[in-house]
Scaffold this motif. Structure first.
Motif, mmCIF file in Angstrom:
data_model
loop_
_atom_site.group_PDB
_atom_site.id
_atom_site.type_symbol
_atom_site.label_atom_id
_atom_site.label_comp_id
_atom_site.label_asym_id
_atom_site.label_seq_id
_atom_site.Cartn_x
_atom_site.Cartn_y
_atom_site.Cartn_z
ATOM 1 N N PHE A 1 0.829 -1.215 0.000
ATOM 2 C CA PHE A 1 0.000 0.000 0.000
ATOM 3 C C PHE A 1 0.862 1.265 0.000
ATOM 4 C CE2 PHE A 1 -3.239 -2.655 2.611
ATOM 5 C CZ PHE A 1 -3.662 -3.294 1.452
ATOM 6 N N GLY A 2 1.988 1.235 0.714
ATOM 7 C CA GLY A 2 2.888 2.376 0.755
ATOM 8 C C GLY A 2 3.277 2.753 2.175
ATOM 9 N N VAL A 3 4.565 2.661 2.481
ATOM 10 C CA VAL A 3 5.076 2.932 3.824
ATOM 11 C C VAL A 3 6.218 3.940 3.748
ATOM 12 C CG1 VAL A 3 6.299 1.926 5.786
ATOM 13 C CG2 VAL A 3 4.443 0.653 4.707
ATOM 14 N N THR A 4 6.111 4.998 4.538
ATOM 15 C CA THR A 4 7.223 5.941 4.676
ATOM 16 C C THR A 4 7.726 6.019 6.107
ATOM 17 O OG1 THR A 4 5.813 7.877 5.125
ATOM 18 C CG2 THR A 4 6.278 7.364 2.804
ATOM 19 N N GLN A 5 6.954 5.497 7.068
ATOM 20 C CA GLN A 5 7.305 5.566 8.480
ATOM 21 C C GLN A 5 7.353 4.149 9.068
ATOM 22 O OE1 GLN A 5 7.797 8.714 9.820
ATOM 23 N NE2 GLN A 5 7.371 9.481 7.764
ATOM 24 N N PRO A 6 8.402 3.843 9.877
ATOM 25 C CA PRO A 6 8.481 2.514 10.501
ATOM 26 C C PRO A 6 7.248 2.157 11.336
ATOM 27 C CG PRO A 6 10.549 3.703 10.785
ATOM 28 C CD PRO A 6 9.563 4.682 10.207
ATOM 29 N N ALA A 7 6.631 3.156 11.960
ATOM 30 C CA ALA A 7 5.459 2.895 12.804
ATOM 31 C C ALA A 7 4.301 2.305 12.009
ATOM 32 C CB ALA A 7 5.013 4.177 13.504
ATOM 33 N N THR A 8 4.296 2.540 10.704
ATOM 34 C CA THR A 8 3.206 2.011 9.866
ATOM 35 C C THR A 8 3.232 0.492 9.849
ATOM 36 O OG1 THR A 8 3.234 4.000 8.516
ATOM 37 C CG2 THR A 8 2.186 2.070 7.557
ATOM 38 N N LEU A 9 4.416 -0.090 9.895
ATOM 39 C CA LEU A 9 4.504 -1.551 9.926
ATOM 40 C C LEU A 9 4.039 -2.100 11.270
ATOM 41 C CD1 LEU A 9 7.851 -2.166 8.006
ATOM 42 C CD2 LEU A 9 5.501 -2.261 7.137
ATOM 43 N N LEU B 1 -1.414 3.673 16.238
ATOM 44 C CA LEU B 1 -0.042 3.527 15.761
ATOM 45 C C LEU B 1 0.171 4.075 14.349
ATOM 46 C CD1 LEU B 1 0.678 -0.121 16.988
ATOM 47 C CD2 LEU B 1 1.769 1.958 17.844
ATOM 48 N N LEU B 2 -0.904 4.287 13.597
ATOM 49 C CA LEU B 2 -0.770 4.689 12.192
ATOM 50 C C LEU B 2 -0.344 6.153 12.081
ATOM 51 C CD1 LEU B 2 -1.073 4.140 9.170
ATOM 52 C CD2 LEU B 2 -3.520 4.656 9.386
ATOM 53 N N PRO B 3 0.837 6.426 11.521
ATOM 54 C CA PRO B 3 1.272 7.815 11.366
ATOM 55 C C PRO B 3 0.415 8.561 10.343
ATOM 56 C CG PRO B 3 3.117 6.273 11.115
ATOM 57 C CD PRO B 3 1.853 5.474 11.073
ATOM 58 N N LYS B 4 0.199 9.819 10.594
ATOM 59 C CA LYS B 4 -0.619 10.631 9.697
ATOM 60 C C LYS B 4 -0.046 10.644 8.288
ATOM 61 C CE LYS B 4 -3.105 15.017 9.577
ATOM 62 N NZ LYS B 4 -3.343 16.315 10.265
ATOM 63 N N ALA B 5 1.284 10.611 8.181
ATOM 64 C CA ALA B 5 1.944 10.682 6.871
ATOM 65 C C ALA B 5 1.560 9.519 5.958
ATOM 66 C CB ALA B 5 3.458 10.716 7.060
ATOM 67 N N ASP B 6 1.223 8.372 6.544
ATOM 68 C CA ASP B 6 0.893 7.192 5.741
ATOM 69 C C ASP B 6 -0.603 6.864 5.742
ATOM 70 O OD1 ASP B 6 3.453 6.780 4.874
ATOM 71 O OD2 ASP B 6 3.959 5.299 6.398
ATOM 72 N N HIS B 7 -1.392 7.733 6.348
ATOM 73 C CA HIS B 7 -2.825 7.450 6.478
ATOM 74 C C HIS B 7 -3.478 7.249 5.110
ATOM 75 C CE1 HIS B 7 -7.109 8.152 7.334
ATOM 76 N NE2 HIS B 7 -6.834 7.791 8.573
ATOM 77 N N ARG B 8 -3.195 8.127 4.182
ATOM 78 C CA ARG B 8 -3.839 8.055 2.868
ATOM 79 C C ARG B 8 -3.427 6.784 2.107
ATOM 80 N NH1 ARG B 8 -6.724 11.622 0.002
ATOM 81 N NH2 ARG B 8 -6.762 11.450 -2.270
ATOM 82 N N ALA B 9 -2.135 6.472 2.159
ATOM 83 C CA ALA B 9 -1.653 5.275 1.460
ATOM 84 C C ALA B 9 -2.260 4.002 2.048
ATOM 85 C CB ALA B 9 -0.133 5.204 1.536
#
Length: 277
Positions: free
Chosen positions: A138-146, A221-229
């Motif tokens: 889907f798209g990850v830019t932040q480790p917290a997304t995993l 845990l989901l960072p705002k930066a990756d919310h859309r992805a």
């Protein structure tokens, strides 16, 4: 039939909630997640559809070898041929694919879990590893997304366990922790013989409340930066949480029936989540 067409048919036939979230992805990510989902279906069906455990184990060993061949650039199965081009692009790890197979093999070795810690280990293999791979697509830019994806996979599997108590028991499997069944005075015989009771409802309410907490923990845990992805995972969460609410409102009559949402309702929930951004 092309490898992509094979995976598409495999995914569409399943009727899974996951399929509805794929529809909103860009083409290449949709191809990747469909191939991943088809892989999960193949290995899951190996355990569920083959009565002879030795044959199922042999097939899972073949899949282990096929994953190794795919990582070496020599896939032979339509699913691995479809998945292989996406490995590097989305940083999909072979260890996570092998972990999923480990989880399927656990079903051949174990039909009960003594406590929640043991159940969590199983859930990590069959669901959290899938969540990590899916989030990567889907798209990850932040480790917290995993970390979010890992926790969300656990929440999905806890929901599946609640929904499928009766169906699993007919296969001889009970995924409710033994010590928690004892806490609520529910026996394995009660589950296997589909005896719905007040104690069973209390046990299931305990399971549902934990699943809800796990969804909340994942979302935090989901960072705002990756919310859309990560909207596809959020679509799945909307569908699964609605399903869980239906099971709760129905009084946990899951021993003799499988509660589900209609396809149009799943699509509507996915669409609502998508447009919300």
């Amino acid at each position: 039939m092309s490898p992509d067409d094979y995976c598409q048919q495999k995914a569409a036939r399943s009727g899974s909630s996951f399929y509805y979230s794929f529809l909103f992805l860009p083409k290449e990510r949709r191809r990747a997640i469909t191939a991943l989902y088809a892989f999960c279906r193949e290995v899951d069906d190996t355990v569920d559809d083959i009565a002879d455990s030795s044959i199922a184990r042999t097939k899972l060993h073949w899949w282990r070898q096929e994953i190794a061949a795919m990582l070496a650039g020599q896939p032979t199965h339509p699913v691995t041929r479809a998945l292989q081009p996406h490995l590097t692009i989305y940083d999909l790890k072979g260890e996570h694919l092998q972990a999923i197979i480990d989880g399927m093999e656990m079903d051949l070795d174990q039909t009960r879990y003594l406590d929640y810690a043991g159940l969590q280990k199983y859930c990590w293999h069959v669901a959290s590893a899938v969540g990590i791979l899916s989030a990567s697509i889907f798209g990850v830019t932040q480790p917290a997304t995993l970390a979010y994806a890992e926790k969300l996979g656990l929440a999905f599997q806890l929901t599946n366990i609640i929904r499928d108590v009766g169906e699993d028991s007919r296969k001889g499997r009970i995924y409710l922790p033994v010590n928690e069944m004892q806490q609520f005075n529910v026996t394995a015989a009660d589950i296997l013989n589909a005896r719905h009771s007040e104690n069973f409802e209390k046990l299931m309410r305990f399971q549902a409340e934990r699943a809800e907490r796990t969804y909340d923990e994942a979302m935090a845990l989901l960072p705002k930066a990756d919310h859309r992805a990560q909207r596809p995972g959020l679509m799945m969460a909307a569908i699964y949480r609605t399903l869980l609410a239906e099971i709760v409102s129905d009084g946990f009559h899951v021993l003799t029936q499988r509660i589900s949402l209609t396809p149009i309702r799943k699509l509507w929930l996915a669409w609502k989540t998508y447009v919300r951004g």
